[in-house]
Scaffold this active site. Sequence first.
Site, PDB file in Angstrom:
ATOM      1  N   SER A   1       0.862  -1.184   0.000  1.00  0.00           N
ATOM      2  CA  SER A   1       0.000   0.000   0.000  1.00  0.00           C
ATOM      3  C   SER A   1       0.896   1.230   0.000  1.00  0.00           C
ATOM      4  CB  SER A   1      -0.858   0.019   1.271  1.00  0.00           C
ATOM      5  OG  SER A   1      -1.405   1.314   1.479  1.00  0.00           O
TER       6      SER A   1
ATOM      7  N   TYR B   1      -2.572  -1.277  10.420  1.00  0.00           N
ATOM      8  CA  TYR B   1      -2.446  -1.445   8.960  1.00  0.00           C
ATOM      9  C   TYR B   1      -1.105  -0.898   8.477  1.00  0.00           C
ATOM     10  CZ  TYR B   1      -3.914  -1.047   4.008  1.00  0.00           C
ATOM     11  OH  TYR B   1      -4.015  -1.154   2.637  1.00  0.00           O
TER      12      TYR B   1
END
Length: 255
Positions: free
Chosen positions: A143, A156
């Site tokens: 990401s 995350y």
Amino acid sequence: MKLEGKVALVTGSSQGIGRRIAERFAREGADVVITYNHSRDGADEARRAVEAAGRRALVLKVDLGCVDSIRTLLTDSISYFGRLDILVNNAGIETHAPFWEVKEADFDKVLGVNLKGVFFATQEMVRHLMADHRRGKIINISSVHEDLPFPNFAAYCASKGGLKMLTRNLSVELGPLGININNIAPGAIETPINTNLLNDPQKLGALLKQIPLERLGQPGDVAGLAVFLASDDADYVTGSTYFVDGGLTWNYQEQ
Ligand code: BGC
């Protein structure tokens, strides 16, 4: 076709980016193992798309937070197709909470799938390639948040930051084995992981203003790069992260 005769395992391929990668791989000539945890229907649709491209598909359920489940996934995939050439560690989850409210169970779930799951799926893949003395390609769907802060998503970010270093480390350790490993770092892609954002016009509008290419990404924007990294064209490419974010990374401000 760039992946003629290859066999690929794509985790989390019942929806979103993983599903589009599975479909694109098949159109490039690969047989594909499709995995899901919740969406059997999505996995079956992905299977039909792979078969429509004239390739074989195997659908398997896996809990990527559980190492035994990962080992069974790899064993079953290899015994069905005879081998694996490409692993795409795509499955990922995120939970939203201020740092001081993050529950241990949520931390474990996010790190379990996004980092521990990738670690042990990759380990099984590497053992398989080593046993067969074959080269292979590993692609992690990371990401932009392997680099960028994302307030309220601390677990995350920790998992994606970990993925960045795992890839760098393994590029050095696996290079001599002929195994390439790279990350793709998507920005804001229109997929189920973003459902909350997509349903919040205010947040979505603010985010769009930060994307120089002025649109959300589509799963297909990511799949093209995955094909390249899985192909022989990327034989000299390892240990890096490739951003697919419409320019977001260099223009990002949290609200
Ligand atoms: C996250 C999304 C987020 C995007 C851009 C992705 O990694 O999964 O929730 O919108 O990054 O910030």
